[in-house]
Scaffold this motif. Structure first.
Motif, mmCIF file in Angstrom:
data_model
loop_
_atom_site.group_PDB
_atom_site.id
_atom_site.type_symbol
_atom_site.label_atom_id
_atom_site.label_comp_id
_atom_site.label_asym_id
_atom_site.label_seq_id
_atom_site.Cartn_x
_atom_site.Cartn_y
_atom_site.Cartn_z
ATOM 1 N N ASP A 55 0.850 -1.198 0.000
ATOM 2 C CA ASP A 55 0.000 0.000 0.000
ATOM 3 C C ASP A 55 0.888 1.251 0.000
ATOM 4 O O ASP A 55 2.116 1.163 -0.065
ATOM 5 C CB ASP A 55 -0.998 -0.033 1.174
ATOM 6 N N LYS A 56 0.240 2.423 0.087
ATOM 7 C CA LYS A 56 0.998 3.685 -0.008
ATOM 8 C C LYS A 56 1.993 3.853 1.143
ATOM 9 O O LYS A 56 2.877 4.684 1.099
ATOM 10 C CB LYS A 56 0.024 4.870 0.034
ATOM 11 N N TYR A 57 1.794 3.086 2.199
ATOM 12 C CA TYR A 57 2.671 3.189 3.375
ATOM 13 C C TYR A 57 3.703 2.061 3.413
ATOM 14 O O TYR A 57 4.265 1.749 4.455
ATOM 15 C CB TYR A 57 1.824 3.221 4.656
ATOM 16 N N GLN A 58 3.866 1.430 2.246
ATOM 17 C CA GLN A 58 4.860 0.350 2.090
ATOM 18 C C GLN A 58 4.549 -0.893 2.928
ATOM 19 O O GLN A 58 5.443 -1.680 3.242
ATOM 20 C CB GLN A 58 6.287 0.857 2.408
ATOM 21 N N ARG A 59 3.267 -1.042 3.295
ATOM 22 C CA ARG A 59 2.895 -2.265 4.007
ATOM 23 C C ARG A 59 2.498 -3.321 2.972
ATOM 24 O O ARG A 59 1.582 -3.098 2.179
ATOM 25 C CB ARG A 59 1.726 -2.004 4.966
ATOM 26 N N CYS A 112 -1.350 -0.996 13.468
ATOM 27 C CA CYS A 112 -1.568 -0.488 12.107
ATOM 28 C C CYS A 112 -0.290 -0.584 11.273
ATOM 29 O O CYS A 112 -0.324 -0.980 10.110
ATOM 30 C CB CYS A 112 -2.016 0.973 12.142
ATOM 31 N N GLU A 113 0.807 -0.214 11.893
ATOM 32 C CA GLU A 113 2.084 -0.184 11.189
ATOM 33 C C GLU A 113 2.408 -1.550 10.583
ATOM 34 O O GLU A 113 2.978 -1.649 9.508
ATOM 35 C CB GLU A 113 3.164 0.194 12.203
ATOM 36 N N GLU A 120 -5.225 3.284 4.904
ATOM 37 C CA GLU A 120 -4.628 4.344 5.723
ATOM 38 C C GLU A 120 -4.476 3.779 7.130
ATOM 39 O O GLU A 120 -5.358 3.072 7.592
ATOM 40 C CB GLU A 120 -5.603 5.535 5.863
ATOM 41 N N PRO A 121 -3.400 4.110 7.841
ATOM 42 C CA PRO A 121 -3.325 3.649 9.235
ATOM 43 C C PRO A 121 -4.468 4.260 10.040
ATOM 44 O O PRO A 121 -4.736 5.455 9.924
ATOM 45 C CB PRO A 121 -1.972 4.176 9.724
ATOM 46 N N ALA A 180 -2.920 6.769 13.817
ATOM 47 C CA ALA A 180 -1.716 7.440 13.309
ATOM 48 C C ALA A 180 -0.789 7.718 14.491
ATOM 49 O O ALA A 180 -1.236 8.033 15.594
ATOM 50 C CB ALA A 180 -2.111 8.729 12.631
#
Ligand code: SAM
Length: 311
Positions: free
Chosen positions: A7-11, A252-253, A304-305, A308
């Protein structure tokens, strides 16, 4: 790991939890219904298969079926059979276990690897108070059938609730050790803003002291990579995991899971309903596999996380 979509957060997206019905044969008073709508929806086996093929293409390796109660579908063995034909690394089901005696052997024969059984109490009265049904013995027999059918591991999901079953943790762990089961202690999800759910908050049980106790007495502790960094404690020849999604940026992370609702929508986060992506309508409209893959990836990019990190 190379072709896994992130995803956009590199997960990386490693696991897919598909809710295949919102019908259920029990009525747990605390049920979050996996965040889904009250109306009855179900995808056909072929529609599920189309989604699975895309999941496989984008690098998802673990499939879990949930609901509602997944074993309420009389085509559940067919669903598992089709899923297994795609050679995912892991195929599992989360069930209340009440119908498991009927299906455990066939599910194992057709490729189910392991199973989680939601079983909060060993006390018949408490079981009835939680589920509004008298099915505790059926669930227990289902657990035994799963073990005898060769499913491994069989995990017990116990939602710990203050004043309801928090006094049963030791007893449940003994039951699990006796039968070679893994115990997962689940934190009751607190929800803000919804009047009905706010009533649940009084049952919320703080897992922190338990965690500290397990840290001290465990013979070994493992942190489960790609599983929200969940800790697994090995204690006296038994295994306990703590599932704590609340107020937890770490959760979330390290979240690598995507969900599909029974009405065929991608649900990027358990705790949100405002960023869904419809797959079923396009499938029913006859969309191509390439176009479906594109929509699927768009759904992944909506992740999205939820918690946050404010640091
Ligand atoms: N019917 C199946 C079952 O009983 O396992 C699958 C659906 S159930 C919604 C999936 C899991 O979510 C169960 O382990 C259940 O205990 C858990 N669950 C439901 N509501 C919850 C809540 N408010 N907080 C924490 N866990 C919850």
């Amino acid at each position: 790991m190379n072709n896994i979509v992130k995803d956009k957060y590199q997960r990386p997206i490693i696991s897919l939890r598909i809710s295949i019905t919102n019908r259920c044969n029990v009525s747990c008073f605390y049920c979050h219904h996996d965040g889904i709508l009250p109306k009855n929806y179900e995808m056909t086996v072929d529609e599920i298969y189309k989604i699975l093929k895309i999941a496989k293409k984008v690098g998802i390796s673990k499939i879990r079926y949930s609901g509602g109660e997944p074993l309420i579908r009389d085509d559940i063995v067919e669903i598992i059979k089709k899923t297994s034909s795609l050679n995912f690394k892991d195929v599992s089901i989360t069930t209340n276990g009440t119908l498991l005696s009927k299906y455990a052997n066939d599910l194992a024969k057709h490729g189910l690897k392991r199973i989680n059984v939601s079983f909060d109490t060993l006390n018949p009265e408490t079981y009835k108070c939680i589920t509004k049904k008298d099915y505790m013995e059926d669930a227990k027999n289902g657990i035994i059938a799963a073990i005898e059918g060769g499913l491994y591991p069989v995990k017990i999901n116990m939602v710990v609730m203050k004043g309801i079953n928090d006094n049963e943790i030791d007893e449940m762990f003994e039951f699990c050790k006796k039968h070679g089961l893994v115990l997962q202690l689940i934190e009751l999800l607190k929800t803000d803003g919804c009047e009905e759910n706010e009533k649940l908050n009084k049952y919320h049980y703080d897992m922190e002291p338990l965690e500290q106790k397990f840290e001290k007495i465990a013979d070994k502790i493992k942190t489960r990579k790609f599983m929200q960094e969940r800790k697994k404690y090995y204690i006296d020849d038994g295994e306990i995991e703590l599932v704590k999604p609340m107020d937890n940026t770490e959760f979330c992370e390290n979240c690598t899971r995507l969900r599909i609702t029974p009405e065929g929508k991608i649900k990027p986060c358990l705790l949100r309903n405002d960023n869904l992506t419809d797959l079923l309508k396009p499938i029913r409209d006859g969309i191509s596999e390439e176009e479906l893959e594109k929509i699927f990836i768009e759904g992944i990019y909506k992740r999205e996380p939820y918690y946050a990190d404010e640091k």
